[in-house]
Design a protein around this motif. Sequence first.
Motif, mmCIF file in Angstrom:
data_model
loop_
_atom_site.group_PDB
_atom_site.id
_atom_site.type_symbol
_atom_site.label_atom_id
_atom_site.label_comp_id
_atom_site.label_asym_id
_atom_site.label_seq_id
_atom_site.Cartn_x
_atom_site.Cartn_y
_atom_site.Cartn_z
ATOM 1 N N SER A 174 -3.525 19.955 1.137
ATOM 2 C CA SER A 174 -4.553 20.112 0.315
ATOM 3 C C SER A 174 -4.797 18.822 -0.942
ATOM 4 O O SER A 174 -3.859 18.101 -1.149
ATOM 5 C CB SER A 174 -4.441 21.217 -0.652
ATOM 6 N N PRO A 175 -6.054 18.611 -1.373
ATOM 7 C CA PRO A 175 -6.290 17.756 -2.278
ATOM 8 C C PRO A 175 -5.208 17.670 -3.510
ATOM 9 O O PRO A 175 -4.801 16.790 -4.102
ATOM 10 C CB PRO A 175 -7.729 17.883 -2.909
ATOM 11 N N ALA A 176 -4.858 19.066 -3.852
ATOM 12 C CA ALA A 176 -3.993 19.335 -5.098
ATOM 13 C C ALA A 176 -2.539 18.755 -4.613
ATOM 14 O O ALA A 176 -1.854 18.158 -5.516
ATOM 15 C CB ALA A 176 -4.023 20.823 -5.268
ATOM 16 N N GLU A 177 -2.100 18.847 -3.530
ATOM 17 C CA GLU A 177 -0.922 18.270 -3.035
ATOM 18 C C GLU A 177 -0.853 16.653 -3.006
ATOM 19 O O GLU A 177 0.272 16.128 -3.431
ATOM 20 C CB GLU A 177 -0.307 18.857 -1.774
ATOM 21 N N ARG A 178 -2.137 16.310 -2.684
ATOM 22 C CA ARG A 178 -2.273 14.682 -2.589
ATOM 23 C C ARG A 178 -2.534 14.096 -3.683
ATOM 24 O O ARG A 178 -2.132 12.741 -3.890
ATOM 25 C CB ARG A 178 -3.458 14.410 -1.443
ATOM 26 N N ALA A 179 -2.870 14.633 -4.751
ATOM 27 C CA ALA A 179 -3.478 14.050 -6.120
ATOM 28 C C ALA A 179 -2.281 13.494 -6.905
ATOM 29 O O ALA A 179 -2.596 12.192 -7.237
ATOM 30 C CB ALA A 179 -3.997 15.310 -6.916
ATOM 31 N N PRO A 180 -1.220 13.817 -7.056
ATOM 32 C CA PRO A 180 -0.112 13.171 -7.751
ATOM 33 C C PRO A 180 0.366 11.996 -7.091
ATOM 34 O O PRO A 180 0.855 10.896 -7.763
ATOM 35 C CB PRO A 180 1.165 14.195 -7.650
ATOM 36 N N GLU B 144 0.907 -1.191 0.124
ATOM 37 C CA GLU B 144 0.076 -0.092 0.030
ATOM 38 C C GLU B 144 0.769 1.230 0.099
ATOM 39 O O GLU B 144 2.011 1.155 0.123
ATOM 40 C CB GLU B 144 -0.969 0.172 1.351
ATOM 41 N N LEU B 145 0.053 2.419 -0.273
ATOM 42 C CA LEU B 145 0.940 3.774 -0.085
ATOM 43 C C LEU B 145 -0.064 4.348 0.941
ATOM 44 O O LEU B 145 -1.147 4.346 0.918
ATOM 45 C CB LEU B 145 0.630 4.271 -1.496
ATOM 46 N N VAL B 146 0.569 4.871 1.900
ATOM 47 C CA VAL B 146 -0.019 5.617 2.853
ATOM 48 C C VAL B 146 0.367 7.097 2.749
ATOM 49 O O VAL B 146 1.739 7.560 2.747
ATOM 50 C CB VAL B 146 0.267 5.061 4.272
ATOM 51 N N ALA C 198 -0.134 6.006 -6.945
ATOM 52 C CA ALA C 198 -0.402 4.725 -6.464
ATOM 53 C C ALA C 198 -1.404 3.889 -7.554
ATOM 54 O O ALA C 198 -1.151 2.650 -7.833
ATOM 55 C CB ALA C 198 -1.177 4.659 -5.253
ATOM 56 N N ALA C 199 -2.261 4.664 -8.203
ATOM 57 C CA ALA C 199 -3.263 3.977 -9.004
ATOM 58 C C ALA C 199 -2.470 3.528 -10.168
ATOM 59 O O ALA C 199 -2.762 2.428 -10.603
ATOM 60 C CB ALA C 199 -4.276 5.162 -9.672
ATOM 61 N N ALA C 200 -1.496 4.218 -10.993
ATOM 62 C CA ALA C 200 -0.871 3.739 -11.827
ATOM 63 C C ALA C 200 0.053 2.621 -11.630
ATOM 64 O O ALA C 200 0.159 1.603 -12.533
ATOM 65 C CB ALA C 200 0.275 4.809 -12.253
ATOM 66 N N ALA C 201 0.341 2.429 -10.339
ATOM 67 C CA ALA C 201 1.264 1.046 -9.895
ATOM 68 C C ALA C 201 0.221 -0.024 -9.493
ATOM 69 O O ALA C 201 0.626 -0.976 -9.159
ATOM 70 C CB ALA C 201 2.107 1.483 -8.730
ATOM 71 N N GLY C 202 -1.277 0.352 -9.528
ATOM 72 C CA GLY C 202 -2.174 -0.633 -8.969
ATOM 73 C C GLY C 202 -1.928 -0.975 -7.501
ATOM 74 O O GLY C 202 -2.337 -2.146 -7.290
ATOM 75 N N VAL C 203 -1.589 0.159 -6.800
ATOM 76 C CA VAL C 203 -1.391 -0.188 -5.337
ATOM 77 C C VAL C 203 -2.575 0.671 -4.606
ATOM 78 O O VAL C 203 -2.937 1.857 -5.082
ATOM 79 C CB VAL C 203 0.054 0.054 -4.878
ATOM 80 N N VAL D 16 10.648 8.832 -6.496
ATOM 81 C CA VAL D 16 11.196 7.759 -5.277
ATOM 82 C C VAL D 16 9.856 6.787 -4.993
ATOM 83 O O VAL D 16 10.149 5.558 -4.861
ATOM 84 C CB VAL D 16 11.622 8.473 -3.970
ATOM 85 N N VAL D 17 8.838 7.413 -4.858
ATOM 86 C CA VAL D 17 7.624 6.637 -4.457
ATOM 87 C C VAL D 17 7.175 5.698 -5.497
ATOM 88 O O VAL D 17 6.921 4.538 -5.318
ATOM 89 C CB VAL D 17 6.276 7.603 -4.038
ATOM 90 N N ALA D 18 7.303 6.103 -6.800
ATOM 91 C CA ALA D 18 6.970 5.209 -7.911
ATOM 92 C C ALA D 18 7.911 4.079 -8.035
ATOM 93 O O ALA D 18 7.655 2.985 -8.198
ATOM 94 C CB ALA D 18 7.068 6.273 -9.058
ATOM 95 N N ALA D 19 9.268 4.451 -7.863
ATOM 96 C CA ALA D 19 10.190 3.073 -7.986
ATOM 97 C C ALA D 19 10.138 2.387 -6.765
ATOM 98 O O ALA D 19 10.240 1.268 -6.843
ATOM 99 C CB ALA D 19 11.712 3.888 -7.826
ATOM 100 N N LEU D 20 9.791 2.815 -5.751
ATOM 101 C CA LEU D 20 9.746 1.935 -4.550
ATOM 102 C C LEU D 20 8.366 1.123 -4.660
ATOM 103 O O LEU D 20 8.425 -0.256 -4.395
ATOM 104 C CB LEU D 20 9.596 2.590 -3.022
ATOM 105 N N LEU D 21 7.243 1.719 -5.270
ATOM 106 C CA LEU D 21 6.207 0.792 -5.541
ATOM 107 C C LEU D 21 6.285 -0.167 -6.439
ATOM 108 O O LEU D 21 5.762 -1.291 -6.402
ATOM 109 C CB LEU D 21 4.860 1.731 -5.883
#
Length: 147
Positions: free
Chosen positions: A75-81, A11-13, A86-91, A56-61
Amino acid sequence: MTPQDDAAPQELVVMVGLQGSGKSSWVAAHLAGTHVVVSKDHWPNARHREARQQRVVAALLAEGASVVVDNTSPSPAERAPLIATAAAAGVPVRAVFLDVPLETCRARNEAREGRDRVPLVGLYSAAGQLTPPSTAEGFGEVQVVRG
């Protein structure tokens, strides 16, 4: 390379909360043994910290690690990426929101020393942007920790 338990699902938290709300302490107590901790604070002098964090997050996932991002993420804008990564990694991605009063965060921040102390303008700026996370943003779960 990853501290993740093989039995736990990946997961990503995304941590959400003001400076001084206790995010890093909560991460240390609850996720440090199972998740790789990523924070823009790890690179205080780096240029393009946001882009670096995303890479870094993408590589770890992609490696199969569970990851916790320990930033204010107000903010939602900062969390969206991060949600998109996570969605792109299927996580699956969840938010942990430390819902702590501004005055408590301010008092904790004032007790900090050196670079750990955030200028009050930064704390108040984050407070002005703070929007509690929701599943409507794409989080599978939102955990609220009151303090």
